[in-house]
Design a protein around this motif. Structure first.
Motif, mmCIF file in Angstrom:
data_model
loop_
_atom_site.group_PDB
_atom_site.id
_atom_site.type_symbol
_atom_site.label_atom_id
_atom_site.label_comp_id
_atom_site.label_asym_id
_atom_site.label_seq_id
_atom_site.Cartn_x
_atom_site.Cartn_y
_atom_site.Cartn_z
ATOM 1 N N ASP A 99 -5.960 -13.002 0.173
ATOM 2 C CA ASP A 99 -5.542 -14.280 0.992
ATOM 3 C C ASP A 99 -4.151 -14.988 0.236
ATOM 4 N N SER A 100 -4.644 -15.145 -1.184
ATOM 5 C CA SER A 100 -3.368 -15.912 -1.759
ATOM 6 C C SER A 100 -2.017 -15.316 -1.454
ATOM 7 N N LEU A 101 -1.694 -14.336 -0.888
ATOM 8 C CA LEU A 101 -0.280 -13.876 -0.650
ATOM 9 C C LEU A 101 0.317 -14.378 0.277
ATOM 10 N N VAL A 102 -0.255 -14.807 1.173
ATOM 11 C CA VAL A 102 0.298 -15.581 2.331
ATOM 12 C C VAL A 102 0.047 -17.158 2.402
ATOM 13 N N PHE A 103 1.033 -17.926 2.462
ATOM 14 C CA PHE A 103 0.756 -19.555 2.108
ATOM 15 C C PHE A 103 -0.144 -20.334 3.426
ATOM 16 N N GLY A 104 -0.935 -20.997 2.896
ATOM 17 C CA GLY A 104 -1.474 -22.051 3.804
ATOM 18 C C GLY A 104 -2.091 -21.726 5.225
ATOM 19 N N LYS A 105 -1.576 -22.542 6.253
ATOM 20 C CA LYS A 105 -1.898 -22.214 7.700
ATOM 21 C C LYS A 105 -1.114 -20.785 8.189
ATOM 22 N N ASP A 106 -0.223 -20.478 7.395
ATOM 23 C CA ASP A 106 0.541 -19.161 7.958
ATOM 24 C C ASP A 106 -0.653 -18.079 8.058
ATOM 25 N N ARG A 107 -1.534 -18.303 7.265
ATOM 26 C CA ARG A 107 -2.540 -17.011 7.392
ATOM 27 C C ARG A 107 -3.199 -16.714 8.575
ATOM 28 N N ASP A 108 -3.304 -17.705 9.494
ATOM 29 C CA ASP A 108 -3.873 -17.661 10.926
ATOM 30 C C ASP A 108 -2.751 -17.106 11.902
ATOM 31 N N LEU A 109 -1.652 -16.587 11.530
ATOM 32 C CA LEU A 109 -0.655 -15.973 12.201
ATOM 33 C C LEU A 109 -0.818 -14.642 12.546
ATOM 34 N N ALA A 110 -0.515 -14.018 13.383
ATOM 35 C CA ALA A 110 -0.522 -12.458 13.680
ATOM 36 C C ALA A 110 0.570 -11.824 12.906
ATOM 37 N N VAL A 111 0.392 -10.420 12.500
ATOM 38 C CA VAL A 111 1.237 -9.880 11.699
ATOM 39 C C VAL A 111 1.672 -8.607 12.197
ATOM 40 N N ALA A 112 3.164 -8.454 12.398
ATOM 41 C CA ALA A 112 3.810 -7.355 12.935
ATOM 42 C C ALA A 112 4.510 -6.668 12.283
ATOM 43 N N ASN A 113 4.902 -5.350 12.883
ATOM 44 C CA ASN A 113 5.823 -4.481 12.082
ATOM 45 C C ASN A 113 7.401 -4.790 12.321
ATOM 46 N N SER A 114 8.329 -4.027 11.623
ATOM 47 C CA SER A 114 9.606 -4.436 11.965
ATOM 48 C C SER A 114 10.290 -4.563 13.382
ATOM 49 N N GLN A 115 9.459 -3.877 14.483
ATOM 50 C CA GLN A 115 9.885 -3.988 15.657
ATOM 51 C C GLN A 115 9.327 -4.995 16.658
ATOM 52 N N GLY A 116 8.426 -5.909 15.748
ATOM 53 C CA GLY A 116 7.892 -6.930 16.386
ATOM 54 C C GLY A 116 6.707 -6.637 17.152
ATOM 55 N N GLU A 117 5.955 -5.394 16.818
ATOM 56 C CA GLU A 117 4.675 -4.926 17.381
ATOM 57 C C GLU A 117 3.471 -5.159 16.752
ATOM 58 N N ARG A 118 2.692 -5.842 17.097
ATOM 59 C CA ARG A 118 1.429 -6.612 16.733
ATOM 60 C C ARG A 118 0.597 -5.574 15.976
ATOM 61 N N LEU A 119 0.343 -5.848 14.404
ATOM 62 C CA LEU A 119 -0.529 -4.975 13.672
ATOM 63 C C LEU A 119 -1.876 -5.426 13.568
ATOM 64 N N LEU A 120 -1.980 -6.730 13.439
ATOM 65 C CA LEU A 120 -3.088 -7.400 13.083
ATOM 66 C C LEU A 120 -2.994 -8.846 13.666
ATOM 67 N N ASP A 121 -4.188 -9.331 14.123
ATOM 68 C CA ASP A 121 -4.291 -10.417 14.798
ATOM 69 C C ASP A 121 -4.059 -11.706 13.905
ATOM 70 N N SER A 122 -4.491 -11.672 12.580
ATOM 71 C CA SER A 122 -4.327 -12.563 11.631
ATOM 72 C C SER A 122 -4.311 -12.193 10.199
ATOM 73 N N TRP A 123 -3.585 -12.924 9.377
ATOM 74 C CA TRP A 123 -3.906 -12.473 7.735
ATOM 75 C C TRP A 123 -5.226 -13.056 7.579
ATOM 76 N N SER A 124 -5.861 -14.047 7.974
ATOM 77 C CA SER A 124 -6.956 -14.542 7.286
ATOM 78 C C SER A 124 -8.104 -13.728 7.576
ATOM 79 N N GLY A 125 -8.180 -12.907 8.641
ATOM 80 C CA GLY A 125 -9.141 -12.005 8.987
ATOM 81 C C GLY A 125 -9.140 -10.735 8.152
ATOM 82 N N VAL A 126 -8.159 -10.403 7.457
ATOM 83 C CA VAL A 126 -7.964 -9.233 6.441
ATOM 84 C C VAL A 126 -9.271 -9.356 5.425
ATOM 85 N N SER A 127 -9.523 -10.523 4.759
ATOM 86 C CA SER A 127 -10.287 -10.609 3.751
ATOM 87 C C SER A 127 -12.011 -11.059 4.136
ATOM 88 N N ARG A 128 -11.980 -11.050 5.410
ATOM 89 C CA ARG A 128 -13.389 -11.503 5.818
ATOM 90 C C ARG A 128 -14.048 -9.979 6.714
#
Length: 382
Positions: free
Chosen positions: A257-286
């Motif tokens: 969790d601590s790798l990404v700052f604050g509210k940005d953890r709720d943002l989606a995560v994409a690859n270098s081509q802009g394709e979505r990999l994960l819905d949010s970073w906060s969901g990874v550790s839950r």
């Protein structure tokens, strides 16, 4: 006429010579036993005999524990008595806090200096928790003296022996309504606009980017969390990619969790081509973070680790438990060991849960991922 008796004659006896000894006669039967004789004097002591063979071990039987001794509690007795501790009494009422007057000014401090902050040191590392419940459940794996920030309370805590203690801070300084990091955006915005124009992708905001390092690494080749963070920085700069990236690895002072700052953890995560990999970073550790099955991950130099044969295992190192904190038994001695007898936690990046836990020997080469730590630019999404 009767006969007349003659006169008695004279008898002459002559002793003959002794005859020869006769043959030995037949042995006779044993005679009747005679009476028992008197006890004789003791004989001389005999020599020591040969030691006998050892006997079989005897059974060892442990006796039951004895009863606790009694207590002599007679009033006025001079005997030694045993003190029996009674149950604890009820908790007393909280004391009243009395604030005293401020103390006198302290002596002047020493001249200030520069403190070098290294990743992995207790200085400059604050663990980020989404809520107090997550902070409390992570306590056993975190040493005393560690700072932790709870996002939903916006409060700073320090780990103490009995748990966590809040740190009182001063008033909040409002943020300025300007972009304080313009130098991080110029190249990326220009580069992403060119990519959007070439591919026809819609340009959107609010995506964190995820890359892989350009080669798979073993535990010792990572060189600790600070070594991996440096590789994320170095390779992103060599590829002309702005932004701040950190390795997706845990340590005693760093959770996922601590790798990404604050509210940005709720943002989606994409690859270098802009394709979505994960819905949010906060969901990874839950235990809710799952990879998009058909979206590949690219390295900083453009290799597809889903298809490239150099990444034969299709797993990435992380060293975390399912809730995102470090597992001390599964992070290759803080990512410094290549010992085949030690293991590190890893997950597949092809499908399934992001922090699923598979154990690999530390001399195995797996992918190392780098996540953007804060949103500082605009990306494209497919």
């Amino acid at each position: 006429m009767p006969e007349k008796k003659g006169e008695e004659g004279t008898c002459l006896t002559f002793k003959g010579q002794r005859g020869r000894r006769g043959h030995r006669g037949v042995k006779g039967y044993p005679g009747i036993a005679g009476p028992k004789g008197m006890i004789g004097a003791p004989g001389f002591p005999g020599q020591n005999g040969i030691p006998g063979a050892p006997g079989t071990p005897g059974d060892s039987i442990k006796g039951e524990k004895g009863d606790t001794g009694g207590c002599s509690c007679e009033t006025g007795s001079t005997k030694d008595v045993a003190v029996v501790e009674g149950p604890p009494g009820p908790q007393g009422a909280p004391g009243e806090a009395i604030v005293g007057p401020p103390g006198p000014p302290g002596p002047p401090g020493l001249p200030g200096g520069t403190i070098k902050l290294n990743a992995g040191n207790s200085l400059g590392n604050i663990l980020m928790f989404s809520d107090q419940s997550m902070m409390s459940s992570s306590s056993l794996a975190i040493p005393s003296g560690t700072l932790g920030f709870v996002a939903d309370e916006q409060r700073l805590y320090i780990r103490v022996n009995l748990g966590w203690q809040a740190i009182m801070t001063g008033p909040t300084i409002p943020m300025r309504e300007t972009n304080s990091l313009p130098f991080l955006q110029d190249f990326t915005i220009r580069n992403m606009k060119d990519a959007a124009a070439a591919t026809g992708k819609q340009q959107v905001s609010g995506l964190l980017r995820l890359y892989a390092l350009n080669t798979p690494l073993s535990g010792a080749e990572i060189g600790g969390v600070s070594g991996a963070d440096y590789l994320c920085y170095k390779q992103s700069r060599e590829a002309g990619i702005s932004g701040t990236f950190r390795a997706v690895l845990t340590s005693r002072l760093q959770s996922v969790d601590s790798l990404v700052f604050g509210k940005d953890r709720d943002l989606a995560v994409a690859n270098s081509q802009g394709e979505r990999l994960l819905d949010s970073w906060s969901g990874v550790s839950r235990e809710k973070g799952f990879w998009a099955a058909d979206v590949p991950i690219y390295t900083f130099n453009g290799s597809n680790i889903h298809t490239d044969s150099r990444w034969s295992k299709k797993h990435f190192w992380h060293g975390a438990s399912s809730i995102g904190i470090a597992d001390p038994e599964a992070y290759c001695q803080a990512w410094t060991s290549n010992e085949s007898s030690e293991v590190g936690a890893a997950s597949s990046y092809l499908t399934g849960q992001v922090l699923d836990k598979s154990l690999y020997r530390c001399d195995t080469r797996l992918a190392v991922l780098c996540i953007e730590t804060t949103l500082a630019n605009t990306h494209t999404q497919r």
